[in-house]
Design an enzyme around this catalytic site. Structure first.
Site, PDB file in Angstrom:
ATOM      1  N   CYS A 128     -12.339  22.013  62.045  1.00 28.70           N
ATOM      2  CA  CYS A 128     -11.578  23.126  61.462  1.00 28.70           C
ATOM      3  C   CYS A 128     -12.202  24.471  61.837  1.00 28.70           C
ATOM      4  CB  CYS A 128     -11.464  22.940  59.948  1.00 28.70           C
ATOM      5  SG  CYS A 128     -10.216  24.003  59.189  1.00 28.70           S
ATOM      6  N   HIS A 163      -9.421  17.766  58.863  1.00 25.58           N
ATOM      7  CA  HIS A 163     -10.694  17.376  58.246  1.00 25.58           C
ATOM      8  C   HIS A 163     -10.789  15.854  58.203  1.00 25.58           C
ATOM      9  CE1 HIS A 163     -12.292  21.214  56.670  1.00 25.58           C
ATOM     10  NE2 HIS A 163     -11.018  21.585  56.710  1.00 25.58           N
ATOM     11  N   GLU A 181     -13.246  14.084  57.387  1.00 30.32           N
ATOM     12  CA  GLU A 181     -14.026  13.666  56.204  1.00 30.32           C
ATOM     13  C   GLU A 181     -13.211  13.759  54.922  1.00 30.32           C
ATOM     14  OE1 GLU A 181     -13.994  16.565  57.524  1.00 30.32           O
ATOM     15  OE2 GLU A 181     -14.672  18.152  56.160  1.00 30.32           O
TER      16      GLU A 181
END
Lengths: 262, 205
Positions: free
Chosen positions: B79, B178, B180
């Site tokens: 990002c 993202h 994660e």
């Protein structure tokens, strides 16, 4: 393709336990926040919101530990709110593991909190949390209330929402105090009023009683996402059945979930 | 043991990222010092904060990091981290790493930020082909149009604005989403990155 519409599960926490109340009152404990958050991720929730609603002063420090324990369990976004008073508090919540931080009362008492936090941490992690109560004397028809619904303010909800976005909020969490806990549907007019005015996503909150209510606020209410709490905690519906109902209405939802629910 | 280092710009939550990286054969380190961050086998540029603040944090090591990436240091840039690979950003002043040519611009969509789950289109990147990662979580207001369209290995679109979801050059992978925060498939993406992109070099060293 387009962005999918989100189902966000809200955990109201009081002193490290998830509780459920009606119109911010009559709280009863229903589980552990970290365990429940992990369960909802597996069930297909798109995000988790953890709100610290403890009124007691002793809850102030345990909440960071609650955020930490909950974030430990998650690989989906976690928003934390409740008693966030300053830019320092925003930083503490993020360091504890929150991805977004909801600012409510503090934004009303000191609006610069939103602009300062957005400038440093980025607009995408600052959520303006607005509690709205119907009030015919307000220009839009709704008045901003703070302190968990206990204190009236002179602010009009529509004007305040626009001001929060101008200050840098990246999302609005819009709760109808009138509908909260009633399970008779979201306040579609409220959500529509705010969503039509701002260019950031609006998360509708308060009043979900069925999967159809979620579909209605996303289709007719103009909300980008819907918050659910009591109906999934009590097993009235599952996150999967809400997603299936959304897909049946033509709303885009996360692909994996469709197959999982089928 | 693979040494993976997350550069902390001091502006956000790195818990999920550190947890996703923590595999049995990976040691995860977090540092706020950009110069020591490249003394590693895998560099992670995380995805939280604003461009100007993060660019300021990188500034003392800008040339050193760019050289390390050019020399083949494996890097996952997420990002904002992806945006920092480029020259500059409309978001604010400050110099990016200039590892990829291009200027980060504001997303042209009805609702900004782009906040939520979206599909990956035309996936040509081996990290996401075969349905390995179809839908990922995004939270951003700016996008990275590269001067060289050849570096884009997957795309995403919002309200008609199409932008890179993944870019690649050397052993650097930039992702606008993202991983994660993209539940189990996102964590698997990070593990595949460590195995496929970061793996071979560490076997040699």
């Amino acid at each position: 393709m387009t962005r999918t519409r989100r189902v966000i599960v809200c955990l109201d926490a009081d002193d490290d336990r998830v509780v459920k109340g009606v119109q911010f009152r009559a709280l009863r404990p229903i589980g552990d926040p970290a365990e429940m958050a992990a369960r909802y991720e597996r069930a297909g929730a798109d995000e988790i919101v953890l709100l610290d609603i403890s009124a007691s002063a002793e809850g102030r420090e345990t909440r960071w530990d609650t955020v930490r324990r909950t974030a430990e369990q998650l690989f989906i976004p976690l928003t934390f709110g409740g008693g966030v008073r300053s830019v320092d508090d925003v930083g503490r919540a993020l360091r504890a593991g929150a991805d977004k931080v909801a600012v409510n009362t503090a934004a009303v008492t000191r609006p610069a909190v939103i602009s300062e936090a957005a400038a440093w941490f980025g607009a995408q992690c600052i959520v303006a949390s607005i509690d709205a109560r119907r009030d015919e004397s307000a220009p839009s028809g709704w008045r901003v209330v703070i302190h968990g619904g206990r204190t009236e303010t002179p602010l009009d909800v529509a004007e305040w929402a626009r001001e929060c976005v101008d200050s840098g909020a990246g999302e609005i969490l819009l709760t109808s105090i009138d509908c909260d806990g009633g399970r008779s549907g979201y306040d579609l007019a409220l959500t529509r009023t705010v969503a039509s005015l701002v260019t950031v996503p609006v998360v509708a909150s308060g009043g979900a009683g069925s999967a159809d209510h979620v579909c209605a606020v996303l289709c007719d209410g103009g909300a980008d996402a819907a918050l659910v709490a009591g109906i999934v905690h009590d097993g009235v519906v599952t996150v999967g059945s809400i997603k299936a109902a959304m897909a049946a209405r033509g709303l885009p939802v996360r692909g994996e979930i469709i197959r999982g629910a089928a | 043991m693979i040494r993976a280092t997350i550069l902390d710009y001091g502006a956000g939550n790195l818990h999920s990222l550190a947890k996703a990286l923590a595999m049995p054969d990976v040691s995860v380190h977090i540092t706020t010092d950009p110069l020591s961050a490249i003394d590693t086998e895998v560099l992670i540029l995380p995805g939280v904060g604003a461009f100007t603040g993060a660019a300021g944090c990188l500034a003392p090591a800008r040339t050193a990091i760019r050289r390390a990436l050019t020399d083949g240091l494996p890097c996952l840039a997420i990002c904002l981290g992806m945006q920092l690979l480029f020259d500059a950003s409309e978001e604010g002043p400050g110099a990016g790493l200039g590892f990829l040519a291009g200027r980060v611009r504001r997303l042209k969509a009805a609702l900004v930020p782009h906040m939520g789950w979206n599909t990956l289109e035309e996936p040509a990147d081996p990290l996401v082909t075969g349905g390995a990662l179809e839908t990922a979580y995004y939270a951003h207001s700016y996008v990275c149009p590269p001067a060289d369209p050849g570096v884009t290995t997957a795309w995403t679109m919002v309200d008609g604005d199409r932008f890179p979801a993944i870019v690649r050059r050397e052993r650097t992978v930039g992702v606008q989403f993202h991983p994660e925060k993209s539940s189990a498939p996102g964590v698997s993406f990070i593990h595949r990155f460590l195995a496929d992109v970061a793996g071979p070099r560490t076997e040699v060293s």
